[in-house]
Design a protein around this motif. Structure first.
Motif, short mmCIF file in Angstrom:
data_model
loop_
_atom_site.label_atom_id
_atom_site.label_comp_id
_atom_site.label_asym_id
_atom_site.label_seq_id
_atom_site.Cartn_x
_atom_site.Cartn_y
_atom_site.Cartn_z
N LYS A 26 3.58 1.95 -9.87
CA LYS A 26 2.84 0.94 -10.40
C LYS A 26 3.43 -0.20 -10.78
O LYS A 26 2.54 -1.14 -11.23
CB LYS A 26 1.83 1.79 -11.53
N GLU A 47 -1.22 -8.07 -2.57
CA GLU A 47 -2.21 -6.84 -2.29
C GLU A 47 -1.70 -5.77 -3.53
O GLU A 47 -2.60 -5.11 -3.87
CB GLU A 47 -1.30 -6.29 -1.09
N GLY A 76 3.29 6.20 -5.37
CA GLY A 76 2.87 6.15 -6.60
C GLY A 76 3.46 5.33 -7.60
O GLY A 76 3.37 5.35 -8.79
N ARG A 82 0.81 -1.35 -0.04
CA ARG A 82 0.03 0.17 0.06
C ARG A 82 1.00 1.16 0.21
O ARG A 82 0.71 2.36 -0.62
CB ARG A 82 -1.01 -0.13 0.96
N TYR A 83 1.94 1.23 0.82
CA TYR A 83 2.98 2.32 0.60
C TYR A 83 3.40 2.72 -0.68
O TYR A 83 3.59 3.65 -1.00
CB TYR A 83 4.05 2.22 1.88
N LEU A 113 -4.32 -3.94 -5.81
CA LEU A 113 -4.47 -2.41 -5.80
C LEU A 113 -4.26 -1.93 -7.19
O LEU A 113 -4.86 -0.87 -7.56
CB LEU A 113 -3.34 -1.78 -5.09
N TYR A 144 2.28 1.67 -3.77
CA TYR A 144 1.29 2.11 -4.63
C TYR A 144 0.57 3.41 -4.29
O TYR A 144 0.45 4.41 -5.24
CB TYR A 144 0.27 0.87 -4.89
N ASN A 145 0.15 3.54 -3.13
CA ASN A 145 -0.41 4.83 -2.69
C ASN A 145 0.34 5.99 -2.50
O ASN A 145 -0.06 7.04 -2.83
CB ASN A 145 -1.54 4.58 -1.59
N THR A 146 1.48 5.73 -1.60
CA THR A 146 2.07 6.93 -1.22
C THR A 146 3.37 7.16 -2.18
O THR A 146 3.46 8.48 -2.57
CB THR A 146 2.84 6.58 0.05
#
Length: 406
Positions: free
Chosen positions: A186, A208, A184, A177-178, A212, A180-182
């Motif tokens: 991919k 995970e 950025g 999550r870090y 995502l 992908y989300n933080t």
């Protein structure tokens, strides 16, 4: 498979020849003979006290030693003296199994703190379970150890096994999550070292990350004893990822980071708690700057609950740092000691019934520990699920993000 005060002072990590030579004479430092009228109960430690991972193993041993010293000073078990018996598993499953058998044959052993490596735990757990000896790990993160191989239909394999750290089923997704989300990012590649910890961590991260919406463009492996990673680096580079996720430990992770950047693959390497150690930066050199690692818990120096532990550890005069899992080992030892307060209350010797009562008491324990609140769920996992992302900056691991996993 990490406390953080050590991250700021590589000088504390004394793992040279003198420290290792002292290991044999200090392994049972809490021993000293019981006073008149006192009975002896022993807490064992199984950890890598020599070899590449000895910095972590010695920190585990010393932290258990400290917990035992404090318990004896406080007369935590009236009529009983607690002694430490530490065994070196050399980070090897077969050696760990032998260590477990040695401890199981000691009639005074009522609990064991260990192991560090999940692969070693797989060989140790059935031995200690057969002997009805409670085992509390400060560093095993493989999910299957508590939930079985089918994580979608969890079933606890051994009722005597617990751990104070969280698992890769949490750590892997937390890292994904870090990224992908933080960050950025991919598109990534993965490498694992074929060991239980590394394989499992990469699997959880990958699951995970793909969920995502991320893409894994290359999946590679190395052998734990490899030193030249040029071939696997070439395969990863050809896929043009934006980050490499590594499942393994710092003895291989540091050189991997250095070699891949020297060969033109200048992207961040991210791993789990197995790489979050000052030795990773030493092995990776300047090229490790910008690399990431996740680890269980919050930075120890940021926890009010850890201040007394850090101060007491320093005053105890240990030659080695408490390292990555000292706080979790300290809490693991105290979980066992809390269990013994119940099981030894009316006992005159260590019997199978006493050992079984200790297991049940540990299952029911709940206290504010050095690493945070310590309590165990129906699988033996710690109910606290806080993790931290670290980044290499200024020659040390610095906390970038701490949060609870939901």
């Amino acid at each position: 498979m990490r406390q953080r005060a050590f991250l700021r002072s590589g000088a504390l990590l004394v793992v040279g020849a003198l420290a290792l030579a002292a290991c044999g004479t200090r392994a049972n430092e809490s021993d000293g003979g019981a006073a008149d009228g006192q009975k002896v109960v022993k807490i064992g430690v199984i950890a890598p006290l020599t070899g590449n991972l000895s910095a972590i193993g010695l920190g585990i041993r010393n932290s258990v030693d400290l917990a035992i010293r404090q318990a004896n000073e406080q007369n935590a078990l009236p009529g009983w003296k607690i002694e430490l018996r530490a065994e070196d598993d050399q980070a090897t499953p077969q050696v760990g199994q032998q260590a477990a058998s040695t401890l199981a044959d000691d009639p005074a052993i009522a609990g064991v703190v260990g192991t560090y490596n999940s692969s070693v735990a797989q060989n140790v757990m059935p031995v200690l379970d057969k002997a009805s000896i409670v085992q509390v790990s400060p560093g095993n993160t493989g999910p299957a150890l508590t939930m079985g191989e089918d994580l979608d239909n969890p079933k606890r394999p051994y009722h005597n096994y617990f751990r104070t750290c969280t698992t890769d089923a949490i750590q892997g997704p937390f890292g994904a999550r870090y990224v992908y989300n933080t960050l950025g990012i991919k598109k990534i590649a993965t490498i694992n070292d074929k060991k239980t910890y590394g394989v499992g961590l990469v699997a959880q991260f990958t699951k995970e990350f793909k969920a995502l919406g991320g893409e894994v463009v290359s999946e590679q492996t190395i052998n734990p004893d490899d030193t030249d990673y040029s071939s696997v680096i070439a395969k990863v580079a050809a896929a043009k990822p934006d980050l490499l996720y590594y499942g393994g430990e710092y003895p291989q992770g540091g050189p991997l980071s250095r070699q891949m950047k020297a060969r033109g693959l200048k992207i961040p390497l991210m791993g789990g708690d197995g790489i979050v150690d000052p030795k990773y930066i030493e092995l990776g050199g300047d090229t490790s700057v910008g690399d990431f690692g996740t680890s269980v818990g919050a930075p120890v120096e940021a926890l009010d609950s850890a201040k007394a532990f850090v101060e007491a550890y320093q005053k105890a005069g240990f030659s080695e740092s408490y390292s990555a899992y000292g706080a979790y080992a300290f809490d693991a030892a105290n979980a066992i000691i809390n269990g013994l307060k119940v099981s030894l209350k009316d006992a005159t010797e260590i019997t199978t019934d006493v050992r079984e009562a200790t297991i049940q008491a540990v299952q029911n324990t709940s206290f504010e520990g050095t690493s945070g609140h310590v309590a165990f769920d129906q699988f033996g996992d710690n109910t606290t699920k806080i993790l931290t992302v670290y980044k290499v900056e200024g020659g040390e691991w610095t906390a970038a993000h701490t949060d609870s996993f939901k």
